[in-house]
Scaffold this motif. Sequence first.
Motif, PDB file in Angstrom:
ATOM      1  N   LEU A 165       0.006   4.032 -12.016  1.00 34.31           N
ATOM      2  CA  LEU A 165      -1.237   3.273 -11.786  1.00 34.31           C
ATOM      3  C   LEU A 165      -1.319   2.867 -10.320  1.00 34.31           C
ATOM      4  N   PHE A 166      -0.182   2.380  -9.791  1.00 29.90           N
ATOM      5  CA  PHE A 166      -0.144   2.021  -8.372  1.00 29.90           C
ATOM      6  C   PHE A 166       0.788   3.001  -7.669  1.00 29.90           C
ATOM      7  N   ASN A 167       0.222   3.846  -6.829  1.00 33.99           N
ATOM      8  CA  ASN A 167       1.061   4.817  -6.119  1.00 33.99           C
ATOM      9  C   ASN A 167       2.112   4.110  -5.291  1.00 33.99           C
ATOM     10  N   ASP A 168       1.734   2.973  -4.749  1.00 38.05           N
ATOM     11  CA  ASP A 168       2.679   2.183  -3.978  1.00 38.05           C
ATOM     12  C   ASP A 168       2.478   0.718  -4.365  1.00 38.05           C
ATOM     13  N   PRO A 169       3.358   0.193  -5.228  1.00 41.08           N
ATOM     14  CA  PRO A 169       3.163  -1.183  -5.706  1.00 41.08           C
ATOM     15  C   PRO A 169       3.066  -2.212  -4.577  1.00 41.08           C
ATOM     16  N   GLU A 170       3.834  -1.961  -3.505  1.00 42.94           N
ATOM     17  CA  GLU A 170       3.797  -2.947  -2.416  1.00 42.94           C
ATOM     18  C   GLU A 170       2.407  -3.004  -1.783  1.00 42.94           C
ATOM     19  N   SER A 171       1.777  -1.852  -1.631  1.00 41.50           N
ATOM     20  CA  SER A 171       0.412  -1.834  -1.093  1.00 41.50           C
ATOM     21  C   SER A 171      -0.541  -2.555  -2.029  1.00 41.50           C
ATOM     22  N   ALA A 172      -0.311  -2.354  -3.345  1.00 46.94           N
ATOM     23  CA  ALA A 172      -1.177  -3.023  -4.331  1.00 46.94           C
ATOM     24  C   ALA A 172      -1.047  -4.535  -4.191  1.00 46.94           C
TER      25      ALA A 172
END
Lengths: 500, 185
Positions: free
Chosen positions: A182-189
């Motif tokens: 769902l989030f390719n990069d959780p930190e960016s999310a």
Amino acid sequence: MTHRDLLEALGEIDPQYLKSLDLLYKEEPLWRCIMKKSVKFAVTAVSVVLTLGVIAIAMFLQSGPEVDGPAGNEIVSATEINMEKPPVEDPRPISCEEEVDGEPVVILTERRFAQGTKELENCYTLLKEGDSPNILFEFLPEDPTARDARITSLKTEIMAGKGPDAFLLSSYIALASELQPLFNDPESAMRSGFFLPLNDLINESDIINMSNVNTTVFDAGKLGNVQYMMPLLYNIGIAVVNADDLAVDSAPSSWQEVLDCKDEKLKSTMMGPAFVYPGNTFPSLADYENGRLTFSQEELLTRIQEIAAGYDYGERSETVSTFTSSQLCNPLLSDLEASKAEEHAFLPLPNEDGGITANITAFAAVNANAKHPRAAFSVLETLFREELLTYDGITRMNYSSDMPYAVHYGPNFYSVSMMALAHGISVMDKAFLDSDSFHISQEDRGALKQCFDRINHAHFTSRLDSELCGALIQIVGADADLEETVAQTYAALQMMLAES
Amino acid sequence: MTDDKILDLLFQRSQQGLAEARKKYEEKLFRLADNILENRLDADECVNDAFLAAWNSIPPQRPDPLLPWLYSTARNIAMNRCRVSSAQKRGGGWIPLAFDELRDITENEDTPEKALDRRELIRALNRFLSHVSQKDRALFLGRYYAGESYSAMAQRLNMTEHSCQVRVSRLRKKLKDHLKKEGLL
């Protein structure tokens, strides 16, 4: 709409609600049926005896001929009514007002965690002692087409200020499967403001004990001082070998020491985890503040060359008995348990700073737009119950039968169900190791704890990791052109970072 | 035997899987079918058909949990039988008494302006069910999904028949309000 429409629509409701029918259809044990009937009979008998007693007294108090008169007849007829309808016919011991109002708390998770959600829900309901909201777990489909469609619609919902109340997701999927996270990069999310700040909720929590969690790993869910995500599982790159096959006086403690290592066998062994987690040789991959990678294309080229040159799996595997050549996770712990009589050498993959970089493989977060943030958090914090780390799970005695017995809720929760979500070790790493989930030797336990203490960076596994790993596979496995592959990979990484 | 093991056996096309599923769930399905069909022979056939459907559908399907899937299958088969039987009787009441109570909620006839998307109605029902307590869900679904009698439900839920009726009637009213609020009535 006619009632036929309604009846037919009822036939297609969400199957999860049909579980309620169990209240009606659950078979009652024979002893309970007998007990029920006996109690009913006893109550009826007592009421009859009491009523007859009252009548006898009344008759005794009323003297002589009046007993045979009309008043006496009335009393007898009242007795008959009472015998037919004993007063204690309606027990209703349970309050009818058990309703939990409001919409359900929706938690989005992976289909592979389905068994875990059942255990989690059971534990949560048990701990809340009936005072729990409805929980609805939504599973991301595993079919790629359906998944992509649902993720697209979820992203739209989230952007529009809607979406589930909470997320319980695997970031490991980005690395270990073809499925779209769902989030390719959780930190960016997190930086995009998708998650709710949790500091107050964590501070108020009676369950989350911060002294139990690996602070470096847990803090990866922070932005500044604000905790937005709660890492649940992580792993590190590590090789564990039979000490008889590979004498290690002191394992290289930084990436440079790995490169400078004169022992070729040791060096190539340490390249195993580097091959799976090339990104872990850097302290971090991205500078999210400034939206750029932390290394240049030339530095990436050098790193890929170093790993590709040092990695000689064929030679190493023939001479070294390896328990893992890549990561710390449950199969490794089981192997160590099985071979605890042997001596093991632990070779964690160090980063450039001389510490160890951890990959967060599963995390939980509350949607910034959650309708029920507190309720959602209260479900998620259950994941931090220490009892769930053990094989017993949460234990309660059942006294409803003649022989009380212990009921275990969520046994194997971490060692099985969480591993289905993502490979790794609990963020409560030392408590996990000290739990009765694994019986490994004291030496091994000590060596692993040292590894935990050396973690100085942690990041959420993302598409960046899988892109780096993919580049190495192409170069080593498919003899792709080194410079061209690195150039393409670097461009792809930049693109991913810009898009995330 | 656990559902997982039963499903594993069915995936191996083992007759034992079917036998175990019957052993575990036949009685429940029979009760549901009998409530709807009010005929033990028909109910028996309906249950057989439901297990046959399970045998034909698993694999590739792997319904987890198994019981709700079997409930849905048995109910659909029973409702279809009701429909066929009513067509043969030309206008005879095609649904059991329990289900007839739902007329309280709905219109007698469909009107073009009330024609609605079936999916929307299912979603609305799901939302309604998510709002009520587990006991209320059991009562509502027991009555209108499985056609249970009030006396049987009262006995199992330790209530009086009267309080059971009152509670179900309140649930009908609640559903009506809910459907109105959602613009479906």
